[in-house]
Enzyme design. Structure first.
Site, PDB file in Angstrom:
ATOM      1  N   GLU A 127       0.802  -1.234   0.000  1.00 40.20           N
ATOM      2  CA  GLU A 127       0.000   0.000   0.000  1.00 40.20           C
ATOM      3  C   GLU A 127       0.832   1.280   0.000  1.00 40.20           C
ATOM      4  O   GLU A 127       0.631   2.179   0.820  1.00 40.20           O
ATOM      5  CB  GLU A 127      -0.968  -0.008   1.198  1.00 40.20           C
ATOM      6  CG  GLU A 127      -1.907  -1.213   1.186  1.00 40.20           C
ATOM      7  CD  GLU A 127      -2.762  -1.332   2.449  1.00 40.20           C
ATOM      8  OE1 GLU A 127      -2.705  -0.437   3.303  1.00 40.20           O
ATOM      9  OE2 GLU A 127      -3.486  -2.329   2.561  1.00 40.20           O
TER      10      GLU A 127
ATOM     11  N   GLU B 137      -6.016 -10.835  -1.138  1.00 35.55           N
ATOM     12  CA  GLU B 137      -6.806 -10.675   0.100  1.00 35.55           C
ATOM     13  C   GLU B 137      -8.298 -10.652  -0.224  1.00 35.55           C
ATOM     14  O   GLU B 137      -9.066  -9.859   0.320  1.00 35.55           O
ATOM     15  CB  GLU B 137      -6.422  -9.367   0.814  1.00 35.55           C
ATOM     16  CG  GLU B 137      -4.950  -9.245   1.104  1.00 35.55           C
ATOM     17  CD  GLU B 137      -4.569  -7.963   1.851  1.00 35.55           C
ATOM     18  OE1 GLU B 137      -5.463  -7.288   2.406  1.00 35.55           O
ATOM     19  OE2 GLU B 137      -3.373  -7.640   1.857  1.00 35.55           O
TER      20      GLU B 137
END
Ligand code: 9MR
Length: 361
Positions: free
Chosen positions: A170, A275
């Site tokens: 991220e 995910e």
């Protein structure tokens, strides 16, 4: 065949066609295979282990140890595990040079005992950072040394046992600009390149990923990630894959999923749906009910994801990892939801068949 005939019988009884049933095949001709199964029929013999890519899930050690049904689903269905939290810096690093390994060690051993791949999540992230690091004040060189020491320690400990790592997680905002993380502020954007190099030094065989969310909804972020990965690779930096987190909801279009997976594949690297979950209550209604209609829409999302992954070259398909095992243990707790392929009683949902139905196509 008997099971198929029985289920067919049940479905006809429930739709009021009992009389027809007595005279019509396949009830009277059990050796004749129907051309196509009715839409709702669960494909009971195919499991996630039959997938043409590896299917896995995020796991929590205490649940594996104490919840028999949870452990059964993981063992029967999963070929890969990702420690949900046990390999994060906040979980491992208890002070400069001081580490807590028990949970991570347990999961790595568990995976070896059950012939599963372990995907390491995550080395460098802006959150879940221990207090001693957030309070650390050092020069740029000292920050680089701190990061190097940490990555060498963690990746080195599991060399040869953790197959792959989310090295940087991220790093971008949704508009494609760099997120101003503690690493960015103290080292500059070069922290990304350095993290990959340090991980590679510690385990030259490990497959190294850049992992992020939002490639399916932000063209700017997608562009930023692909540019970063291509540029680093052109410079010889060991970046081997892109992880697309895919915390999606059931309204996300199949074309968004396909376009983002294709963009990652076009970088010439491994592609990991890392995910995945499919929220059914993104509006966060307090009176949410998981209806059959919602279940079918969620199934379509799981199916579309698998089809998108299967549309890229097989030697770039790293797999699909769900962010949890069953609904009750999902991280999505701010409103009632049902984001995973197993319900809170560990029963398979239509989402399960959405995935398995794409295998072998
Ligand atoms: O599911 C994870 C939750 O248990 C943790 O409290 C949280 C903070 O460490 O992280 C969650 O997992 C996140 C993952 O590590 C990175 N992508 C987003 C996931 C959901 O927040």
């Amino acid at each position: 065949m008997q099971t198929i005939a029985f289920l067919f019988l049940l479905s006809c009884v429930s739709c009021g066609a009992k009389d027809d049933l007595i005279e019509e095949p396949p009830y009277e001709e059990p050796n004749e295979q129907p051309d196509e199964l009715p839409e709702e029929q669960p494909q009971t013999t195919t499991t996630f282990k039959d997938a043409p890519y590896l299917i896995g899930c995020a796991v929590v050690p205490s649940l594996l140890q104490n919840n028999r049904m949870y452990a059964e689903v993981v063992q029967e269905e999963m070929s890969s595990i990702t420690p949900e939290n046990a390999l994060k810096m906040g979980a491992l690093s208890k002070g400069h040079g001081s580490y807590f390994w028990d949970d991570a060690d347990y999961l790595v051993e568990y995976a070896a005992d059950h012939q599963m791949r372990v995907h390491g999540h995550t080395l460098i992230w802006h959150t879940d950072i221990p207090g001693w690091v957030t309070r650390y004040s050092g020069t740029r060189e000292e920050w680089i040394a701190l990061m190097q020491e940490y990555i060498h320690e963690v990746v080195g400990r599991y060399q040869g046992r953790i197959a792959s790592w989310d090295v940087v997680n991220e790093a971008f905002n949704d508009d494609g600009t760099y997120r101003k993380t503690i690493w960015y502020e103290n080292i500059g954007e070069e922290y990304i390149r350095l993290a990959f190099e340090f991980a590679h030094e510690a385990d030259p065989a490990a497959i190294l990923f850049y992992n992020d969310y939002g490639m399916e909804y932000s063209a700017a972020k997608r562009e930023a990630i692909c540019t970063l990965v291509k540029d680093l690779r052109a410079e010889g930096v060991p970046v081997h894959g892109i992880g697309l987190q895919m915390h999606i909801d059931m309204y996300r279009s199949a074309s968004d999923l396909k376009a983002s997976i294709q963009a990652a594949a076009d970088c010439g690297v491994w592609v990991h749906v890392s995910e995945m979950d499919v929220a059914c209550n993104p509006e966060k209604k307090t009176d949410f009910t998981f209806t059959d209609k919602i279940a079918q829409q969620q199934k379509a999302s799981y199916q579309a994801m698998s089809e998108a992954l299967l549309s890229i070259p097989a030697d770039q398909c790293f797999g699909i990892t769900f962010w949890g095992v069953c609904d009750v243990h999902s991280w999505l707790t701010s409103a009632p939801d049902a984001p995973l392929p197993f319900d809170s009683n560990f029963e398979k949902k239509p989402a399960y068949d959405g995935l398995t139905g794409t295998f072998g196509k």
